[in-house]
Write an enzyme that holds these catalytic residues in place. Structure first.
Site, PDB file in Angstrom:
ATOM      1  N   ARG A   1      -4.726   1.377  -1.285  1.00 12.03           N
ATOM      2  CA  ARG A   1      -4.727  -0.034  -0.903  1.00 12.03           C
ATOM      3  C   ARG A   1      -4.478  -0.984  -2.065  1.00 12.03           C
ATOM      4  O   ARG A   1      -5.098  -0.857  -3.116  1.00 12.03           O
ATOM      5  CB  ARG A   1      -6.069  -0.409  -0.258  1.00 12.03           C
ATOM      6  CG  ARG A   1      -6.075  -1.829   0.318  1.00 12.03           C
ATOM      7  CD  ARG A   1      -7.439  -2.239   0.815  1.00 12.03           C
ATOM      8  NE  ARG A   1      -7.397  -3.516   1.516  1.00 12.03           N
ATOM      9  CZ  ARG A   1      -8.448  -4.277   1.762  1.00 12.03           C
ATOM     10  NH1 ARG A   1      -9.650  -3.876   1.374  1.00 12.03           N
ATOM     11  NH2 ARG A   1      -8.320  -5.435   2.399  1.00 12.03           N
ATOM     12  N   LEU A   2      -3.551  -1.927  -1.847  1.00 16.09           N
ATOM     13  CA  LEU A   2      -3.409  -3.108  -2.679  1.00 16.09           C
ATOM     14  C   LEU A   2      -3.936  -4.260  -1.837  1.00 16.09           C
ATOM     15  O   LEU A   2      -3.326  -4.659  -0.847  1.00 16.09           O
ATOM     16  CB  LEU A   2      -1.941  -3.344  -3.061  1.00 16.09           C
ATOM     17  CG  LEU A   2      -1.643  -4.617  -3.868  1.00 16.09           C
ATOM     18  CD1 LEU A   2      -2.362  -4.586  -5.211  1.00 16.09           C
ATOM     19  CD2 LEU A   2      -0.138  -4.787  -4.070  1.00 16.09           C
ATOM     20  N   SER A   3      -5.088  -4.786  -2.179  1.00 15.08           N
ATOM     21  CA  SER A   3      -5.785  -5.756  -1.338  1.00 15.08           C
ATOM     22  C   SER A   3      -5.100  -7.120  -1.397  1.00 15.08           C
ATOM     23  O   SER A   3      -4.951  -7.704  -2.474  1.00 15.08           O
ATOM     24  CB  SER A   3      -7.237  -5.899  -1.784  1.00 15.08           C
ATOM     25  OG  SER A   3      -7.889  -4.649  -1.761  1.00 15.08           O
TER      26      SER A   3
ATOM     27  N   SER B   1      10.786 -13.556  -2.413  1.00 17.88           N
ATOM     28  CA  SER B   1      12.097 -13.390  -3.042  1.00 17.88           C
ATOM     29  C   SER B   1      13.188 -13.903  -2.101  1.00 17.88           C
ATOM     30  O   SER B   1      12.952 -14.140  -0.921  1.00 17.88           O
ATOM     31  CB  SER B   1      12.356 -11.918  -3.380  1.00 17.88           C
ATOM     32  OG  SER B   1      12.842 -11.218  -2.256  1.00 17.88           O
ATOM     33  N   GLY B   2      14.393 -14.021  -2.647  1.00 14.66           N
ATOM     34  CA  GLY B   2      15.531 -14.477  -1.855  1.00 14.66           C
ATOM     35  C   GLY B   2      16.423 -13.356  -1.376  1.00 14.66           C
ATOM     36  O   GLY B   2      17.553 -13.608  -0.941  1.00 14.66           O
TER      37      GLY B   2
ATOM     38  N   ASP C   1      -4.792  -7.701   9.332  1.00 11.30           N
ATOM     39  CA  ASP C   1      -3.653  -7.398  10.206  1.00 11.30           C
ATOM     40  C   ASP C   1      -3.630  -5.925  10.583  1.00 11.30           C
ATOM     41  O   ASP C   1      -3.040  -5.548  11.593  1.00 11.30           O
ATOM     42  CB  ASP C   1      -2.339  -7.803   9.539  1.00 11.30           C
ATOM     43  CG  ASP C   1      -2.124  -7.169   8.171  1.00 11.30           C
ATOM     44  OD1 ASP C   1      -3.117  -6.748   7.542  1.00 11.30           O
ATOM     45  OD2 ASP C   1      -0.965  -7.100   7.721  1.00 11.30           O
TER      46      ASP C   1
ATOM     47  N   CYS D   1       0.846  -1.187   0.000  1.00 17.78           N
ATOM     48  CA  CYS D   1       0.000   0.000   0.000  1.00 17.78           C
ATOM     49  C   CYS D   1       0.882   1.238   0.000  1.00 17.78           C
ATOM     50  O   CYS D   1       2.108   1.157   0.037  1.00 17.78           O
ATOM     51  CB  CYS D   1      -0.905   0.015   1.236  1.00 17.78           C
ATOM     52  SG  CYS D   1      -1.953  -1.459   1.378  1.00 17.78           S
TER      53      CYS D   1
ATOM     54  N   GLY E   1       2.119  -2.634   4.590  1.00 17.09           N
ATOM     55  CA  GLY E   1       2.922  -3.788   4.945  1.00 17.09           C
ATOM     56  C   GLY E   1       2.110  -5.024   5.241  1.00 17.09           C
ATOM     57  O   GLY E   1       0.933  -5.135   4.892  1.00 17.09           O
TER      58      GLY E   1
END
Length: 635
Positions: free
Chosen positions: A50-52, A363-364, A100, A2, A76
């Site tokens: 917002r990115l849901s 990701s690593g 969250d 977000c 986050g």
């Protein structure tokens, strides 16, 4: 992920401009294309894009507690929110959502500033408590999520996930910080807490900031640091087994999502390990993606495909044009301040590819800093052993002279490029490591900078960044100290910044299990020889992964995202380099020595020297300057 923004009146309850807050919020639509929210009350305004990902139906922000006296805007993921929610419910808190986000407001009510110590995840958030007239901001322990802020001259305080949101406010002073210029041309990025502007700061990882009405200024407060506290003695096998189990658990909690999820797969050790663990935890094939390069020197796609076959992933690969430099002019829009890691170009492309398939990827990132994977760690420990053999009174003049006399040989294999080693050996530990990671050396920056800029710097050098962190480092071990420095500088300022902006440009969330703070702290306590043994970095990790991954994945030479800058700048970008570095923006800035700019361009394009890294750094600075001047004209 977000985007968050906010305006706070530190002096009272002056009206917050709805129009200004909305424009600030809109600059970050790429971070949150699904929804937006604004909350304004006397003296305070909070915005959210917002990115849901979790609780799609009811996780809208800004989000309130029961009586609307506490409100949060948050970017986050808090992975332990189910456990925290149960604990807070047992203490009498009432929840209206399953997100969250709501955990944060109740955790603030319950624990105040220490609420951050209970969160496990990546986050940047702001809580407004009306009853206490307090604004509380916090950033996660490793700096995975960004947070910028500025105290304006009129008493207003503004903040946002990206620098571009603050630049919307016409009251923001945009005077360039000379120290930031010095640091940028040293590191290739501007380390926390500084930004390119004197008046704007980044909240450092593991820090919080509390502002109260009537309190004009406040200092950030550190709430966490990696400890490097040694563990009780354990066998190599036990340590390896525990490392894998801890990573498996960190991967597991990051696979919670109500949207399609996948992983980046480069074919390197770290991403391959994450994908292998995901495959063991998932009932369905893991979605993986990678990009390939035409030049076999840079192409890891065959290794990625080998791992994909081993774990039966749903794998996608896309070849990047070796002359994929069309994005160069867009980087200034992505990063808002000078940023010179050229691997931002392929990182942008792999995020673009991933978004076609998923909304969340693992990701690593973080494995090299945690587990000593960089080759420079090997060279540094070797140089430190040599430094210890000779007292400074002998070592400094001897190697200083050799460094001056030995010819520069960029074209030769590393073993024959002794000039850099001699120069490093003449320095102390911090200066030596700084020399190994610098884009432009002290001598080059001295020639590049104008007399005016050098007067403004008043002798300041970027080595002070390392000295500041080394002064509070919990370890003085040769290897552990430089790992600590990288966790504080390179990891957050370069790697995490690159991934955050490139992924958010495509509304893609990236989760990094190797940067779980419990895991990071546990790894820090391992004996250094379990991380770097002889010339083998990530020694314990690789040994522990042998039952999972093929030998040629674990022990091949590290490649990474390389970009053919040297040939670009002598070929298709020849004119662009010359026109940019010698442009009115660069020469009129008063920051640079025109004669040295000509030298860099002429010597590189004639083949006398390889100045590609320096030129790229200058090219990115020009992109920033050009955009900055255009914005000032438009205003």
């Amino acid at each position: 992920m977000c985007g968050i923004v906010g305006i706070f009146d530190t002096t009272g309850q002056r009206e917050i401009s709805d129009s200004l807050l909305s424009r600030m919020n809109q600059t970050q639509v790429h971070r949150g294309p699904d929804e937006q929210g604004i909350h304004i009350e006397p003296g305070v305004g909070l915005g959210h894009r917002r990115l849901s990902i979790i609780d799609l139906a009811s996780g809208q922000q800004p989000l309130f507690n029961e009586d609307h006296s506490v409100v949060v805007t948050y970017n986050g993921e808090i992975y332990n929110f189910p456990e925290l929610s149960s604990e807070l419910k047992s203490k009498g808190h009432l929840f209206r959502t399953h997100s969250d986000t709501e955990v944060i407001v109740h955790a603030w009510e319950e624990w105040g500033e220490s609420c951050v110590e209970h969160f496990r995840g990546m986050f940047a958030f702001a809580v407004w408590d009306r009853n206490q007239e307090t604004l509380f901001l916090a950033r996660d322990r490793l700096g995975i999520k960004p947070l910028f802020y500025a105290q304006l001259d009129d008493g207003f305080f503004i903040f946002g996930s990206e620098l571009k949101s603050l630049k919307v406010d016409p009251r923001l002073g945009r005077e360039i910080d000379p120290a930031a210029v010095e640091e940028y041309f040293t590191f290739g990025y501007i380390p926390e807490p500084r930004t390119i502007y004197r008046k704007v700061h980044k909240l450092s990882p593991g820090h919080s900031l509390t502002l109260r009405k009537g309190q004009i200024t406040a200092a950030p407060k550190q709430y966490w640091d990696v400890s490097f506290k040694p563990h009780a003695a354990m066998t190599e096998q036990d340590a390896g087994n525990e490392l894998i189990e801890r990573l498996r658990e960190a991967v597991d909690i990051r696979m919670i999502a109500e949207v399609p999820l996948g992983a980046f797969l480069s074919g390197g050790v770290d991403s391959s390990a994450v994908v292998g663990l995901m495959a063991g935890l998932s009932e369905k094939p893991v979605n993986t993606c990678s990009i390939s390069f035409g030049d076999p020197k840079f192409n890891e796609s065959a290794y990625a495909e080998k791992v994909a076959r081993r774990f039966s992933t749903d794998h996608r690969v896309e070849q990047v044009d070796p002359d994929d430099f069309d994005l160069i002019d867009n980087l200034a829009d992505l990063y808002d301040e000078p940023y010179a890691d050229s691997s931002a170009l392929p990182t942008y492309r792999v995020c673009q590819l991933a978004k076609q398939q998923v909304t969340v990827v693992l990701s690593g990132d973080g494995g090299d800093e945690n587990l000593a994977g960089y080759r420079r760690y090997r060279w540094h420990t070797y140089e430190e052993r040599m430094r210890a053999m000779l007292p400074p009174a002998i070592r400094q003049p001897l190697f200083g002279t050799l460094g001056r006399l030995y010819p520069k040989a960029d074209w030769a294999p590393r073993v024959f490029r002794a000039k850099s080693t001699f120069e490093s050996m003449a320095r102390d530990t911090l200066q030596g490591y700084m020399h190994s990671v610098s884009i432009l050396s002290n001598q080059m920056r001295d020639q590049l900078f104008s007399d005016k800029l050098k007067r403004e710097l008043q002798g300041y050098q970027a080595i002070e960044v390392f000295r500041r962190h080394a002064g509070q480092a919990p370890t003085d071990h040769t290897l552990s100290l430089v790992q600590y420095l990288d966790l504080k500088t390179y990891l957050v300022g370069d790697i995490l910044t690159k991934v955050d902006r490139a992924s958010m440009a495509h509304s893609l969330e990236v989760r990094v299990p190797l940067l779980d703070h419990h895991l990071v702290d546990w790894i820090s306590g391992l004996p250094p020889e379990m991380k770097l043994r002889g010339s083998e970095g990530k020694y314990l990790f690789k040994k522990a992964l042998e039952p999972m991954l093929p030998h040629d994945i674990l022990y091949r030479k590290k490649m990474g995202f390389a970009v053919p800058l040297a040939s670009w700048f002598r070929g298709p970008l020849r004119d662009k380099v010359r026109n940019s570095l010698l442009s009115d923006e660069m020469l009129g800035s008063g920051l640079f020595n025109e004669r040295y700019l000509h030298t860099l361009v002429d010597h590189h394009q004639s083949g006398i020297r390889d100045y590609s890294a320096s030129i790229w750094t200058l090219l990115m600075f020009h992109s920033f300057l050009k955009k900055e001047m255009a914005q000032q004209v438009a205003a």
